[in-house]
Design a protein around this motif. Sequence first.
Motif, PDB file in Angstrom:
ATOM      1  N   SER A 112       0.836  -1.206   0.000  1.00  0.00           N
ATOM      2  CA  SER A 112       0.000   0.000   0.000  1.00  0.00           C
ATOM      3  C   SER A 112       0.868   1.252   0.000  1.00  0.00           C
ATOM      4  N   GLU A 113       1.934   1.236   0.779  1.00  0.00           N
ATOM      5  CA  GLU A 113       2.859   2.377   0.818  1.00  0.00           C
ATOM      6  C   GLU A 113       3.563   2.544  -0.527  1.00  0.00           C
ATOM      7  N   MET A 114       4.005   1.439  -1.106  1.00  0.00           N
ATOM      8  CA  MET A 114       4.700   1.488  -2.391  1.00  0.00           C
ATOM      9  C   MET A 114       3.801   2.027  -3.491  1.00  0.00           C
ATOM     10  N   ILE A 115       2.548   1.569  -3.533  1.00  0.00           N
ATOM     11  CA  ILE A 115       1.623   2.024  -4.571  1.00  0.00           C
ATOM     12  C   ILE A 115       1.339   3.511  -4.431  1.00  0.00           C
ATOM     13  N   LEU A 116       1.172   3.994  -3.206  1.00  0.00           N
ATOM     14  CA  LEU A 116       0.966   5.426  -2.986  1.00  0.00           C
ATOM     15  C   LEU A 116       2.185   6.215  -3.448  1.00  0.00           C
ATOM     16  N   HIS A 117       3.375   5.732  -3.102  1.00  0.00           N
ATOM     17  CA  HIS A 117       4.614   6.431  -3.455  1.00  0.00           C
ATOM     18  C   HIS A 117       4.820   6.447  -4.965  1.00  0.00           C
ATOM     19  N   GLU A 118       4.567   5.320  -5.617  1.00  0.00           N
ATOM     20  CA  GLU A 118       4.853   5.200  -7.049  1.00  0.00           C
ATOM     21  C   GLU A 118       3.808   5.878  -7.934  1.00  0.00           C
ATOM     22  N   THR A 119       2.568   5.919  -7.485  1.00  0.00           N
ATOM     23  CA  THR A 119       1.500   6.449  -8.339  1.00  0.00           C
ATOM     24  C   THR A 119       0.911   7.767  -7.858  1.00  0.00           C
ATOM     25  N   GLY A 120       1.149   8.104  -6.590  1.00  0.00           N
ATOM     26  CA  GLY A 120       0.560   9.314  -6.035  1.00  0.00           C
ATOM     27  C   GLY A 120      -0.902   9.168  -5.682  1.00  0.00           C
ATOM     28  N   GLU A 121      -1.451   7.970  -5.859  1.00  0.00           N
ATOM     29  CA  GLU A 121      -2.856   7.703  -5.546  1.00  0.00           C
ATOM     30  C   GLU A 121      -2.942   6.507  -4.600  1.00  0.00           C
ATOM     31  N   PRO A 122      -3.613   6.644  -3.467  1.00  0.00           N
ATOM     32  CA  PRO A 122      -3.733   5.510  -2.548  1.00  0.00           C
ATOM     33  C   PRO A 122      -4.739   4.485  -3.040  1.00  0.00           C
ATOM     34  N   LEU A 123      -4.652   3.304  -2.501  1.00  0.00           N
ATOM     35  CA  LEU A 123      -5.621   2.255  -2.808  1.00  0.00           C
ATOM     36  C   LEU A 123      -6.969   2.594  -2.180  1.00  0.00           C
ATOM     37  N   ASP A 124      -8.036   2.246  -2.868  1.00  0.00           N
ATOM     38  CA  ASP A 124      -9.366   2.460  -2.309  1.00  0.00           C
ATOM     39  C   ASP A 124      -9.656   1.489  -1.177  1.00  0.00           C
ATOM     40  N   ILE A 125      -9.140   0.268  -1.292  1.00  0.00           N
ATOM     41  CA  ILE A 125      -9.543  -0.790  -0.362  1.00  0.00           C
ATOM     42  C   ILE A 125      -8.455  -1.849  -0.274  1.00  0.00           C
ATOM     43  N   VAL A 126      -8.240  -2.364   0.923  1.00  0.00           N
ATOM     44  CA  VAL A 126      -7.299  -3.468   1.167  1.00  0.00           C
ATOM     45  C   VAL A 126      -7.997  -4.467   2.078  1.00  0.00           C
TER      46      VAL A 126
END
Length: 462
Positions: free
Chosen positions: A186-200
């Motif tokens: 989740s941290e990596m995806i936020l860092h790489e895309t600038g958009e957080p995940l909607d749901i985990v």
Amino acid sequence: MATIPPADLYSPSVQISIYRDRRKPLSTILPPLIFGTATFNHQYNSDPFALDTTGLVSDALTHGIRAFDTSPYYGPSETLLGAALDTPFVRTTFPRSSYFILTKVGRIGEAEFDYSPQWVQQSIARSLERLHTDYLDVVYCHDVEFVTPQEVLGAVKELRRIRDEEGKVRYVGISGYPIDILGSLSEMILHETGEPLDIVMSYANFTIQNESLAGPGGVDRLRKAGVDVVPNASPLGMGLLRRQGVPVGAMGDFHPASRELRQAVRDASSFCDQHGEKLEVIAIRYALETWLSAGASVGSRGDPASGVPWKQESNEEVGGAKLGVSVIGVSRAPELEKTMLVWRSILDGLEGGRETAILAGRWSRAYEWAQNRKRAVQILAEGVQEVLGKWVGYTWESPPPGFVNKRGNAGGGEGGNGNAKDKQATKVKVEELDAPWPTPAASPEPMPFVDESKEEKIIPLR
């Protein structure tokens, strides 16, 4: 501001643009109780085609449930759920916009994963067809711990592309077991895309045996990574926390729990028996009720299932606060009925429960009874945890030692290290993996199922 010519108003590109501008946070609309359909599978039942899946889905809808979780990995689950949602009764009574469908991509078999953009596209197309719908409310990358972070990143990007360009997906997330991996991804995806995940979604990590999802490495870390909603699935630990033990379907004993842990659970079940209770009843109420508050920071204000036939209830009617989201699964009508009774009692114990009960014409002391029941369950839950001893907080390895993905990293997302030949080998046509799921030779044709057994079962979903 430019105006849209009337002739272009209903073009796909304009509709997608309008939808994207109006996209609400998932935490404002997702129901806090989701019906999981992993039980519509050979893993939990010897013959899922013999289950009255149509009746279960219809009963769930009439009791206020408005969200269904499935996956292509769950055998015939998507097909059975899609057929149940496509009946004339459901189509005419519950518009598609009134309920949520959550499914997954990436996991194909026990040791077979494909997170490539090509497979994501094919999987989405197949799910839409099976589920008789034009869009999917939520799509998870399924069991992310089994592939590389770059494969997960590539699949998330492809799902978001489908969301933005095609409108076939509305919210994107990941699911899996190890909490630390869910957090780091989740941290990596936020860092790489600038958009957080909607749901985990995590499973079997907030139960009477293991509450790690509520710890600082769980909801706190995910919330800091911008994750909007964190559902808790398998409140009975994939069927471990039951008097009769783990469910064994046509696929045999799949559960990773050791013999020693299973024995500790049997001892805990005997402890509950001595106090006139069933382990699974205590365990499911404890998990559902406690997660409402423990998971509230990553919960939702969507309308809860009322648990009362033909009675829809709003979040405001049960206090208006965010509620932790849970995924539960059942196989038969008596299980659903009992689960909804438990859920209704839990809602009666929330803020405003007394007034809600009176206005709905239910027992005026339902709130008081719910509060007393909550205290009794808490006491027995503490007793169960004492019996479990060293097994409280225990988690098993996922993936297991020595795991090898049969598809390797060849077709993975960005960063995959397979060569061109390997990548070509991963482009398997959907039809090759979409053969009909046969019922066992002695199975009846699909028809309403009548359970003549008096044994009550409650099976959780993943």
